[in-house]
Design a protein around this motif. Structure first.
Motif, PDB file in Angstrom:
ATOM      1  N   ILE A 169     -43.944 -52.631 -38.566  1.00  0.00           N
ATOM      2  CA  ILE A 169     -43.131 -53.538 -37.762  1.00  0.00           C
ATOM      3  C   ILE A 169     -41.706 -53.457 -38.281  1.00  0.00           C
ATOM      4  N   PHE A 170     -40.791 -53.099 -37.399  1.00  0.00           N
ATOM      5  CA  PHE A 170     -39.379 -53.031 -37.778  1.00  0.00           C
ATOM      6  C   PHE A 170     -38.599 -53.647 -36.638  1.00  0.00           C
ATOM      7  N   CYS A 171     -38.063 -54.822 -36.882  1.00  0.00           N
ATOM      8  CA  CYS A 171     -37.332 -55.492 -35.811  1.00  0.00           C
ATOM      9  C   CYS A 171     -36.330 -56.454 -36.439  1.00  0.00           C
ATOM     10  N   SER A 172     -35.598 -57.142 -35.598  1.00  0.00           N
ATOM     11  CA  SER A 172     -34.684 -58.129 -36.138  1.00  0.00           C
ATOM     12  C   SER A 172     -35.504 -59.342 -36.541  1.00  0.00           C
ATOM     13  N   ILE A 173     -34.960 -60.135 -37.449  1.00  0.00           N
ATOM     14  CA  ILE A 173     -35.740 -61.253 -37.973  1.00  0.00           C
ATOM     15  C   ILE A 173     -35.968 -62.309 -36.888  1.00  0.00           C
ATOM     16  N   SER A 174     -35.048 -62.392 -35.922  1.00  0.00           N
ATOM     17  CA  SER A 174     -35.250 -63.350 -34.825  1.00  0.00           C
ATOM     18  C   SER A 174     -36.474 -62.969 -33.999  1.00  0.00           C
ATOM     19  N   GLU A 175     -36.615 -61.675 -33.745  1.00  0.00           N
ATOM     20  CA  GLU A 175     -37.788 -61.211 -32.999  1.00  0.00           C
ATOM     21  C   GLU A 175     -39.060 -61.467 -33.801  1.00  0.00           C
ATOM     22  N   ALA A 176     -38.973 -61.205 -35.102  1.00  0.00           N
ATOM     23  CA  ALA A 176     -40.149 -61.376 -35.951  1.00  0.00           C
ATOM     24  C   ALA A 176     -40.635 -62.817 -35.912  1.00  0.00           C
ATOM     25  N   MET A 177     -39.686 -63.760 -35.866  1.00  0.00           N
ATOM     26  CA  MET A 177     -40.054 -65.170 -35.833  1.00  0.00           C
ATOM     27  C   MET A 177     -40.874 -65.490 -34.592  1.00  0.00           C
ATOM     28  N   ARG A 178     -40.530 -64.826 -33.504  1.00  0.00           N
ATOM     29  CA  ARG A 178     -41.251 -65.075 -32.254  1.00  0.00           C
ATOM     30  C   ARG A 178     -42.564 -64.292 -32.194  1.00  0.00           C
ATOM     31  N   ASP A 179     -42.491 -63.010 -32.613  1.00  0.00           N
ATOM     32  CA  ASP A 179     -43.653 -62.146 -32.426  1.00  0.00           C
ATOM     33  C   ASP A 179     -44.642 -62.160 -33.594  1.00  0.00           C
ATOM     34  N   HIS A 180     -44.156 -62.429 -34.784  1.00  0.00           N
ATOM     35  CA  HIS A 180     -45.039 -62.419 -35.961  1.00  0.00           C
ATOM     36  C   HIS A 180     -44.802 -63.656 -36.822  1.00  0.00           C
ATOM     37  N   PRO A 181     -44.926 -64.829 -36.234  1.00  0.00           N
ATOM     38  CA  PRO A 181     -44.578 -66.037 -36.995  1.00  0.00           C
ATOM     39  C   PRO A 181     -45.411 -66.208 -38.260  1.00  0.00           C
ATOM     40  N   ASP A 209     -28.735 -62.943 -37.997  1.00  0.00           N
ATOM     41  CA  ASP A 209     -29.745 -61.914 -37.872  1.00  0.00           C
ATOM     42  C   ASP A 209     -29.891 -61.105 -39.137  1.00  0.00           C
ATOM     43  N   GLY A 210     -30.743 -60.151 -39.073  1.00  0.00           N
ATOM     44  CA  GLY A 210     -31.054 -59.322 -40.206  1.00  0.00           C
ATOM     45  C   GLY A 210     -32.312 -58.608 -39.839  1.00  0.00           C
ATOM     46  N   SER A 211     -32.848 -57.835 -40.760  1.00  0.00           N
ATOM     47  CA  SER A 211     -34.000 -57.027 -40.384  1.00  0.00           C
ATOM     48  C   SER A 211     -35.284 -57.577 -40.975  1.00  0.00           C
ATOM     49  N   PHE A 212     -36.358 -57.274 -40.286  1.00  0.00           N
ATOM     50  CA  PHE A 212     -37.677 -57.625 -40.763  1.00  0.00           C
ATOM     51  C   PHE A 212     -38.520 -56.357 -40.775  1.00  0.00           C
ATOM     52  N   VAL A 213     -39.171 -56.121 -41.902  1.00  0.00           N
ATOM     53  CA  VAL A 213     -40.015 -54.937 -42.013  1.00  0.00           C
ATOM     54  C   VAL A 213     -41.368 -55.349 -42.579  1.00  0.00           C
ATOM     55  N   ARG A 241     -30.175 -62.111 -42.962  1.00  0.00           N
ATOM     56  CA  ARG A 241     -31.343 -62.351 -43.792  1.00  0.00           C
ATOM     57  C   ARG A 241     -32.307 -61.194 -43.576  1.00  0.00           C
ATOM     58  N   THR A 242     -32.704 -60.570 -44.647  1.00  0.00           N
ATOM     59  CA  THR A 242     -33.601 -59.434 -44.530  1.00  0.00           C
ATOM     60  C   THR A 242     -34.878 -59.726 -45.303  1.00  0.00           C
ATOM     61  N   LEU A 243     -35.992 -59.381 -44.698  1.00  0.00           N
ATOM     62  CA  LEU A 243     -37.288 -59.618 -45.331  1.00  0.00           C
ATOM     63  C   LEU A 243     -38.118 -58.348 -45.170  1.00  0.00           C
ATOM     64  N   ILE A 244     -38.531 -57.788 -46.303  1.00  0.00           N
ATOM     65  CA  ILE A 244     -39.316 -56.554 -46.263  1.00  0.00           C
ATOM     66  C   ILE A 244     -40.609 -56.769 -47.029  1.00  0.00           C
ATOM     67  N   ILE A 245     -41.721 -56.478 -46.382  1.00  0.00           N
ATOM     68  CA  ILE A 245     -43.014 -56.643 -47.032  1.00  0.00           C
ATOM     69  C   ILE A 245     -43.749 -55.317 -47.019  1.00  0.00           C
ATOM     70  N   ALA A 246     -44.121 -54.855 -48.199  1.00  0.00           N
ATOM     71  CA  ALA A 246     -44.952 -53.650 -48.286  1.00  0.00           C
ATOM     72  C   ALA A 246     -46.330 -54.124 -48.724  1.00  0.00           C
ATOM     73  N   ASP A 247     -47.291 -54.025 -47.811  1.00  0.00           N
ATOM     74  CA  ASP A 247     -48.644 -54.475 -48.128  1.00  0.00           C
ATOM     75  C   ASP A 247     -49.300 -53.467 -49.074  1.00  0.00           C
ATOM     76  N   LYS A 248     -50.545 -53.748 -49.467  1.00  0.00           N
ATOM     77  CA  LYS A 248     -51.216 -52.927 -50.485  1.00  0.00           C
ATOM     78  C   LYS A 248     -51.104 -51.427 -50.230  1.00  0.00           C
TER      79      LYS A 248
END
Lengths: 500, 343
Positions: A169-181, A209-213, A241-248
């Motif tokens: 998932i790579f999108c703006s953080i605003s989109e992430a709030m809506r699509d992946h709350p 804004d900022g990115s969400f990964v 604001r940028t938030l990046i999460i790398a899962d296991k």
């Protein structure tokens, strides 16, 4: 010595009048009224169609921020900032996010093109038109997905479809709030708490804004991800604001670039970046920071007050920060790693150049909590003109962090006698089962190599120059290819005559 | 921020300095406004004086003795001398200004004779005339329950040479501050420090060397070892002003952690405004080298003995700066004896 002369000339090239990103782009902009209060926070939240919980989160941050004071401990000086004299939201008119690249106003595309960030790429490779059929195909040609942030909004994110195939998932953080709350709720503010520090709290209240990964378990992100920040409108600040999460077991490499027009005013940039690496995951975060530094008399320029922190939450996780800092009037920035996981690893590679009247107080924090956690800090500072630069770092080892290991090296070079270079490393150690080393001279580190080079017939100066050059290249090599070229142009400098 | 609530120690200190003039008045004013420094103050972040002084309520007496006699507020020392800081229980203030005339060569032996519960805050100002040589050897053998805070300012003139070697075993809180103004132009500064901290003790070496003139040479070497719940603090700062070109300054701090619950905090700082200088600092923390220990045990030494030898050889290095062999051996012997106790 030739090497020193070259260095001086190269640094001169970086001087204020050579800033080539100083243009403005005429775009119809929608601005929030100046000032900061509850209404503005509600306005920003409404502009972005945010869920109610997000608004509450922001208002809570605003309340906390009102109780706080500007930090004064950094070795930088600037007149008090009037926080009521800033537009906290600026967006190009005609909608925040464009469905297709074709809808993006031509001016903005041109702006990014001028910056060397062609958002149209080759039409075939374009995320909005036709993506590669498989992840394998995508891997064939090296590509970079870009999230372009223009003032307060993300205008376009490329290669989204292709990334989605890999589950990324790579999108703006605003989109992430809506699509992946659920993801945003879980991780936002978990690394940098709302009230972490003055600027982080301000950001929490007004971030635009900022990115969400998010990279799912076991996935190696098929391409480099990047965000390009552009501050364009007058009298604004940028608070992304940028938030990046790398899962296991995931891996992602992320690049960040930033520029701003030349203006007489000081623009505020207060960003927050949060990274989370779970078990066996790796995040590589690279920055080329080239905000407008102000002219040689110190007029104008961006105040770059950012909070960047990575949390190595899982075992064997790794977070690596690489930064090339050449811009901004004032830099206040300490990308850090919390090494919570067993055998986790943190790295910080930095090259900072200050010139003119620039001031930089930058460094890193390595907090060792997990057993066997290791960290490496390499910082090279170059001060020229009438600038002032400080490396400020903390290495802290808690009593449970048996087997922790840190190596820190910070070298500075002064060019001219009107500038300053300072080193303020803090070391706190609470277990004997750790080894911490801090070095500050180039010759001391490479005594053996120097001897070897001299044995081959080089005199001491040539040998030192060779080794130091080789070493800087090594730091530059930490940057992904796409950035290495840009960074090298900014930094064709050798580090002759380094001081601690 | 509103007015602070003073602790008993602070109240006593404020009363003690009531009606005082010059620096005492400034000190009193600082305590009235901010209280004693806590870990929230940058310069005291690892040495919380306010907390350490809890339980101290009464005023005590502290004074400097020179060669066994009570010292005047200001004196000239042109030959070898013994300086003593004597303090009774309770909070107290002492001050002494020493001039070392141009061309004099002096060895100053400094000792602290503190009672249990003594909290002396001492101010020492030393001025070296041109070409003077001063070697100050400080032994901080103080009771666990004392809080010595000694702040020394030294003015080093051109061509003069200042050498300071301090050995301390710490206490509840020990603060040894050295602030040097270094004129350069042939002047040289050497600072050696050793701390060996038994369980529950604290020692803080804080120093600044400000290089104001060209060509100054500074060499600093501090080594330490800390046992369980002991805390060693090193804060060193070299400042090189724009006029101090060709400064050659080197700072090294190394420490051994002898137990799981030991703590070492370090902040080796450089502030440089001149471009043609050689400045370096190094800092290393770790435990005893297990390989060396193993090797020595293989050679038939007991673990206790082998450890003591390793720690001693590690710590003794700064003592070699002492020019007088007898004095150096005396301090080395005291160090060895204390190591036996740590064993």
């Amino acid at each position: 010595m030739a090497a020193v002369k070259e260095t001086i000339e190269d640094v001169k090239k970086l001087e204020a009048d050579k800033y080539k990103y100083g243009f403005t782009t005429d775009v119809e902009t929608e601005l929030a009224p100046k000032g900061l209060n509850e209404d503005i926070v509600r306005y920003i939240s409404a502009q972005k169609n945010e869920p109610e919980w997000m608004l509450e989160w922001r208002l809570d941050a605003l309340e906390r921020w009102k109780q706080m004071k500007d930090p004064t401990w950094a070795k930088v000086e600037y007149p008090p900032i009037d926080y009521q004299d800033i537009h906290y939201f600026a967006a190009p008119k005609a909608g925040a996010k464009y469905e297709s690249i074709d809808d993006v106003p031509e001016e903005i595309l041109k702006d990014f093109e001028k910056l060397g960030i062609p958002l149209k790429e080759q039409e075939v490779l374009l995320g909005v038109k036709g993506a590669a059929e498989s992840a394998a195909e995508a891997r064939q040609a090296p590509k970079v997905a870009v999230d372009a942030v223009f003032d307060s909004v993300s205008v376009v994110t490329t290669f989204k479809a292709e990334l989605a195939k890999a589950g990324v998932i790579f999108c703006s953080i605003s989109e992430a709030m809506r699509d992946h709350p659920e993801l945003v709720k879980k991780y936002l503010g978990s690394v940098v708490p709302t009230s972490d520090n003055f600027f982080a709290t301000l950001n929490s209240a007004v971030f635009s804004d900022g990115s969400f990964v998010y990279v799912p378990p076991g996935v190696r992100c098929p391409m480099e991800l990047s965000t390009y920040f552009r501050m364009n409108a007058e009298g604004t600040g940028q608070f992304e604001r940028t938030l990046i999460i790398a899962d296991k077991g995931a891996y992602v490499s992320y690049l960040e670039g930033c520029t701003a027009p030349m203006r007489d005013e000081n623009q505020l940039h207060a960003a927050v970046v949060e990274l989370v690496a779970l078990d066996d995951a790796e995040i590589k975060y690279s920055t080329v920071q080239n905000w407008w530094p102000g002219d040689e008399n110190g007029k104008g320029g961006v105040y770059n007050f950012v909070t960047k922190r990575g949390d190595c939450r899982g075992k064997n996780s790794k977070i690596s920060w690489t930064q090339v800092e050449t811009g901004s009037a004032i830099t206040w920035k300490y990308p850090s790693c919390i090494l919570r996981g067993e055998n986790s690893r943190g790295e910080f590679y930095s090259i900072a150049v200050t010139n003119g009247r620039q001031q930089a107080d930058t460094g890193t924090k390595m907090i060792h909590l997990g057993k066997g956690s290791t960290s490496r800090v390499i910082s090279k500072g170059i001060s020229a003109g009438r600038s002032d630069q400080t490396y400020r770092g903390l290495v802290s080892v808690h009593n449970k962090a048996e087997g922790a290991r840190n190596f820190t090296q910070c070298d500075s070079l002064l060019i001219g006698d009107q500038c300053g270079a300072h080193t303020v490393p803090y070391v706190e150690c609470k277990t004997p089962k750790a080894v911490l080393e801090h070095e500050a001279t180039t010759t001391k580190l490479s005594e053996d190599q120097l001897f070897y080079a001299r044995q081959r017939g080089l005199d001491e100066e040539a040998a030192t120059a060779l080794l130091v050059n080789g070493f800087v290249r090594e730091v530059l090599q930490e940057l992904p290819m796409e950035f290495a070229v840009e960074a090298q142009q900014l930094l064709k400098v050798s580090l002759e005559g380094s001081v601690g | 921020m509103g007015a602070i609530t003073h602790t008993p120690a602070e109240k006593t200190l404020i009363d003690l300095l009531d009606g005082a003039e010059d620096w005492r008045a400034a000190a009193r004013d600082a305590v009235v406004r901010f209280g004693l420094p806590t870990k929230r103050a940058e310069a005291w972040k690892w040495s919380d004086l306010r907390r350490a002084s809890q339980g101290i309520e009464t005023a005590g007496q502290a004074r400097f003795l020179i060669n066994g006699e009570t010292a005047a507020d200001r004196l000239t020392v042109s030959e070898d001398a013994a300086l003593e800081l004597v303090a009774e229980p309770g909070i107290s203030v002492a001050s002494l200004e020493i001039d070392v005339p141009a061309g004099a060569r002096v060895v100053l032996k400094e000792r602290y004779k503190l009672a249990d519960g003594a909290f002396p805050t001492a101010r020492l100002e030393i001025s070296l005339g041109e070409g003077a040589v001063l070697e100050r050897v400080v032994l901080g053998d103080t009771p666990q329950d004392s809080i010595p805070v000694v702040r020394t300012r030294i003015r080093v003139s051109k061509q003069s040479h200042y050498r300071q070697i301090a050995l301390t075993f710490g206490s509840k809180l020990t603060r040894n501050e050295t602030h040097i103004t270094h004129a350069g132009e042939g002047a040289e500064v050497e600072i050696g420090g050793v701390y060996l901290l038994e369980e529950g003790r604290h020692a803080d070496f804080t120093s600044t060397v400000s290089h104001t003139g060209p060509g100054g040479v500074t060499h600093q070497l501090v080594k330490g070892a800390a046992a369980a719940q002991a805390q060693g603090v090193f804060q060193g700062k070299f400042k090189v002003e724009q006029a101090a070109q060709q400064t050659d300054a080197k700072m090294t701090h190394r420490a051994l952690m002898l137990d799981d619950r030991a703590e070492i905090d370090a902040k080796p700082e450089l502030e440089i405004y001149a471009d043609d200088v050689q400045c370096a600092h190094g800092n290393a923390l770790g435990a005893i080298d297990e390989t060396a220990l193993f090797y020595m045990r293989q050679r038939g030494l007991s673990e206790v003995k082998a450890r003591a030898m390793l720690i001693e050889s590690f710590l003794a290095e700064p003592l070699d700066m002492i020019s007088d062999d007898v004095l150096r051996d005396e301090l080395a012997a005291i160090l060895r004896q204390r190591l036996g106790a740590i064993g």
